[in-house]
Design a protein around this motif. Structure first.
Motif, mmCIF file in Angstrom:
data_model
loop_
_atom_site.group_PDB
_atom_site.id
_atom_site.type_symbol
_atom_site.label_atom_id
_atom_site.label_comp_id
_atom_site.label_asym_id
_atom_site.label_seq_id
_atom_site.Cartn_x
_atom_site.Cartn_y
_atom_site.Cartn_z
ATOM 1 N N GLY A 94 0.783 -1.226 0.000
ATOM 2 C CA GLY A 94 0.000 0.000 0.000
ATOM 3 C C GLY A 94 0.821 1.287 0.000
ATOM 4 O O GLY A 94 0.260 2.377 0.048
ATOM 5 N N ARG A 95 2.143 1.157 -0.061
ATOM 6 C CA ARG A 95 3.020 2.350 -0.042
ATOM 7 C C ARG A 95 3.465 2.732 -1.456
ATOM 8 O O ARG A 95 3.500 1.891 -2.349
ATOM 9 C CB ARG A 95 4.280 2.074 0.807
ATOM 10 N N HIS A 96 3.827 4.003 -1.616
ATOM 11 C CA HIS A 96 4.437 4.449 -2.866
ATOM 12 C C HIS A 96 5.938 4.194 -2.771
ATOM 13 O O HIS A 96 6.603 4.763 -1.901
ATOM 14 C CB HIS A 96 4.173 5.931 -3.106
ATOM 15 N N VAL A 97 6.422 3.339 -3.654
ATOM 16 C CA VAL A 97 7.829 2.930 -3.589
ATOM 17 C C VAL A 97 8.601 3.453 -4.792
ATOM 18 O O VAL A 97 8.158 3.332 -5.934
ATOM 19 C CB VAL A 97 7.939 1.385 -3.532
ATOM 20 N N VAL A 98 9.743 4.050 -4.526
ATOM 21 C CA VAL A 98 10.663 4.436 -5.596
ATOM 22 C C VAL A 98 11.990 3.727 -5.329
ATOM 23 O O VAL A 98 12.600 3.906 -4.272
ATOM 24 C CB VAL A 98 10.882 5.963 -5.658
ATOM 25 N N VAL A 99 12.401 2.904 -6.283
ATOM 26 C CA VAL A 99 13.659 2.176 -6.150
ATOM 27 C C VAL A 99 14.778 3.032 -6.739
ATOM 28 O O VAL A 99 14.701 3.468 -7.886
ATOM 29 C CB VAL A 99 13.604 0.834 -6.915
ATOM 30 N N ALA A 100 15.793 3.309 -5.932
ATOM 31 C CA ALA A 100 16.951 4.063 -6.416
ATOM 32 C C ALA A 100 18.042 3.085 -6.815
ATOM 33 O O ALA A 100 18.486 2.269 -6.013
ATOM 34 C CB ALA A 100 17.463 5.003 -5.330
ATOM 35 N N GLU A 101 18.448 3.150 -8.085
ATOM 36 C CA GLU A 101 19.515 2.280 -8.579
ATOM 37 C C GLU A 101 20.705 3.115 -9.019
ATOM 38 O O GLU A 101 20.546 4.282 -9.371
ATOM 39 C CB GLU A 101 19.005 1.445 -9.770
ATOM 40 N N ASP A 102 21.882 2.516 -8.971
ATOM 41 C CA ASP A 102 23.060 3.244 -9.420
ATOM 42 C C ASP A 102 23.178 3.234 -10.937
ATOM 43 O O ASP A 102 23.340 4.270 -11.562
ATOM 44 C CB ASP A 102 24.345 2.695 -8.766
ATOM 45 N N ILE A 103 23.081 2.042 -11.514
ATOM 46 C CA ILE A 103 23.304 1.957 -12.960
ATOM 47 C C ILE A 103 22.535 0.774 -13.539
ATOM 48 O O ILE A 103 22.472 -0.295 -12.943
ATOM 49 C CB ILE A 103 24.819 1.863 -13.281
ATOM 50 N N LEU A 104 21.916 1.014 -14.657
ATOM 51 C CA LEU A 104 21.186 -0.020 -15.375
ATOM 52 C C LEU A 104 22.058 -0.491 -16.523
ATOM 53 O O LEU A 104 22.370 0.288 -17.424
ATOM 54 C CB LEU A 104 19.894 0.606 -15.910
ATOM 55 N N ASP A 105 22.489 -1.740 -16.441
ATOM 56 C CA ASP A 105 23.364 -2.282 -17.491
ATOM 57 C C ASP A 105 22.569 -3.313 -18.282
ATOM 58 O O ASP A 105 21.850 -2.959 -19.206
ATOM 59 C CB ASP A 105 24.614 -2.851 -16.832
ATOM 60 N N SER A 106 22.641 -4.582 -17.892
ATOM 61 C CA SER A 106 21.794 -5.586 -18.559
ATOM 62 C C SER A 106 20.343 -5.437 -18.097
ATOM 63 O O SER A 106 19.420 -5.840 -18.797
ATOM 64 C CB SER A 106 22.296 -6.992 -18.231
ATOM 65 N N GLY A 107 20.161 -4.865 -16.909
ATOM 66 C CA GLY A 107 18.821 -4.713 -16.362
ATOM 67 C C GLY A 107 18.318 -5.957 -15.642
ATOM 68 O O GLY A 107 17.214 -5.965 -15.101
ATOM 69 N N LEU A 108 19.151 -6.993 -15.614
ATOM 70 C CA LEU A 108 18.714 -8.276 -15.031
ATOM 71 C C LEU A 108 18.447 -8.159 -13.535
ATOM 72 O O LEU A 108 17.458 -8.675 -13.024
ATOM 73 C CB LEU A 108 19.769 -9.358 -15.278
ATOM 74 N N THR A 109 19.321 -7.456 -12.847
ATOM 75 C CA THR A 109 19.172 -7.297 -11.400
ATOM 76 C C THR A 109 17.860 -6.592 -11.080
ATOM 77 O O THR A 109 17.068 -7.045 -10.253
ATOM 78 C CB THR A 109 20.331 -6.449 -10.830
ATOM 79 N N LEU A 110 17.630 -5.485 -11.776
ATOM 80 C CA LEU A 110 16.465 -4.665 -11.503
ATOM 81 C C LEU A 110 15.174 -5.384 -11.887
ATOM 82 O O LEU A 110 14.154 -5.276 -11.203
ATOM 83 C CB LEU A 110 16.578 -3.350 -12.263
ATOM 84 N N LYS A 111 15.228 -6.128 -12.969
ATOM 85 C CA LYS A 111 14.043 -6.850 -13.433
ATOM 86 C C LYS A 111 13.574 -7.831 -12.360
ATOM 87 O O LYS A 111 12.400 -7.903 -12.016
ATOM 88 C CB LYS A 111 14.372 -7.592 -14.742
ATOM 89 N N TYR A 112 14.541 -8.538 -11.826
ATOM 90 C CA TYR A 112 14.240 -9.495 -10.764
ATOM 91 C C TYR A 112 13.686 -8.780 -9.534
ATOM 92 O O TYR A 112 12.681 -9.174 -8.945
ATOM 93 C CB TYR A 112 15.511 -10.267 -10.401
ATOM 94 N N LEU A 113 14.339 -7.697 -9.186
ATOM 95 C CA LEU A 113 13.975 -6.944 -7.988
ATOM 96 C C LEU A 113 12.567 -6.362 -8.085
ATOM 97 O O LEU A 113 11.784 -6.411 -7.126
ATOM 98 C CB LEU A 113 14.980 -5.805 -7.826
ATOM 99 N N LEU A 114 12.240 -5.815 -9.245
ATOM 100 C CA LEU A 114 10.926 -5.194 -9.429
ATOM 101 C C LEU A 114 9.816 -6.227 -9.328
ATOM 102 O O LEU A 114 8.746 -5.964 -8.769
ATOM 103 C CB LEU A 114 10.861 -4.472 -10.781
ATOM 104 N N LYS A 115 10.076 -7.409 -9.882
ATOM 105 C CA LYS A 115 9.086 -8.480 -9.804
ATOM 106 C C LYS A 115 8.861 -8.864 -8.342
ATOM 107 O O LYS A 115 7.728 -9.019 -7.881
ATOM 108 C CB LYS A 115 9.607 -9.686 -10.608
ATOM 109 N N ASN A 116 9.945 -8.966 -7.631
ATOM 110 C CA ASN A 116 9.879 -9.305 -6.220
ATOM 111 C C ASN A 116 9.120 -8.241 -5.419
ATOM 112 O O ASN A 116 8.248 -8.555 -4.606
ATOM 113 C CB ASN A 116 11.312 -9.473 -5.697
#
Ligand code: 5GP
Ligand code: MG
Ligand code: MG
Length: 180
Positions: A94-116
């Motif tokens: 129920g919260r507004h979440v903004v994920v702060a990332e340093d760098i998007l390269d392959s995007g694999l890390t973030l893709k997994y994280l966002l799904k989670n």
């Protein structure tokens, strides 16, 4: 300039100005959420400096939380393995979440994280990445806030490391290839 740096891509001033702009943009975008505010989630350790600066440019209640995932290890190449090493301390349902990332390269890390994170049913979920590499093979990720587009080279400084070094450089630069 540090001896191991081949080229400075973004100076301390340029970074500060851009972080200012993103903070103002977030403040406007979440103007309806002045009571509950937002949860800034930083992906340790690279994004910690970016998030610390960004948080101070957002004029809303901001909660800061941290996650750690395994990605690049100490080297310059992606392992392709994503594992949660440290989870959030707070519930984000129920919260507004903004994920702060340093760098998007392959995007694999973030893709997994966002799904989670999405599976925890936040009210909204957006990404603020300091840098996005211009690479051909990048997972399709909706990134609402992007600091800078950068070349597909190995980048350090302002939170980004090579073997845990260079995070404390106040600017963003390209590491000399002979250093890794
Ligand atoms: P991705 O999963 O998008 O390929 O990258 C995951 C993580 O690898 C990034 O969040 C960052 O921590 C690290 N990474 C990717 N490219 C670079 C780079 O050029 N320099 C540094 N220092 N880390 C990088
Ligand atoms: Mg990262
Ligand atoms: Mg690293």
């Amino acid at each position: 300039m540090h001896n191991d740096i081949a080229e400075v891509l973004f100076t301390e001033d340029e970074i500060a100005r851009r972080v200012d702009e993103i903070g103002a943009q977030i403040t406007r975008d979440y103007a309806e959420a002045t009571d509950e505010g937002i949860v800034l989630v930083s992906v340790l350790r690279g994004a910690a400096i970016f998030m610390a600066d960004l948080a101070r440019r957002i004029e809303l209640p901001v909660e800061m939380d941290y996650m750690a995932v395994s990605s690049y290890g100490d080297g310059a190449k992606s392992s392709g393995v994503v594992r949660i090493l440290k989870d959030l301390a707070s519930e984000i349902e129920g919260r507004h979440v903004v994920v702060a990332e340093d760098i998007l390269d392959s995007g694999l890390t973030l893709k997994y994280l966002l799904k989670n994170l999405a599976s925890r049913h936040p009210a909204s979920l957006e990404v603020a990445t300091l840098l996005r590499k211009k690479t051909l093979a990048q997972a399709k990720i909706e990134c609402k806030y992007i600091g800078f587009e950068c070349p597909d080279r190995f980048i350090v400084g302002y939170g980004l490391d090579y073997a845990e070094r260079y995070r404390n450089l106040p600017y963003i630069g390209v590491l000399k290839p002979e250093m890794y």
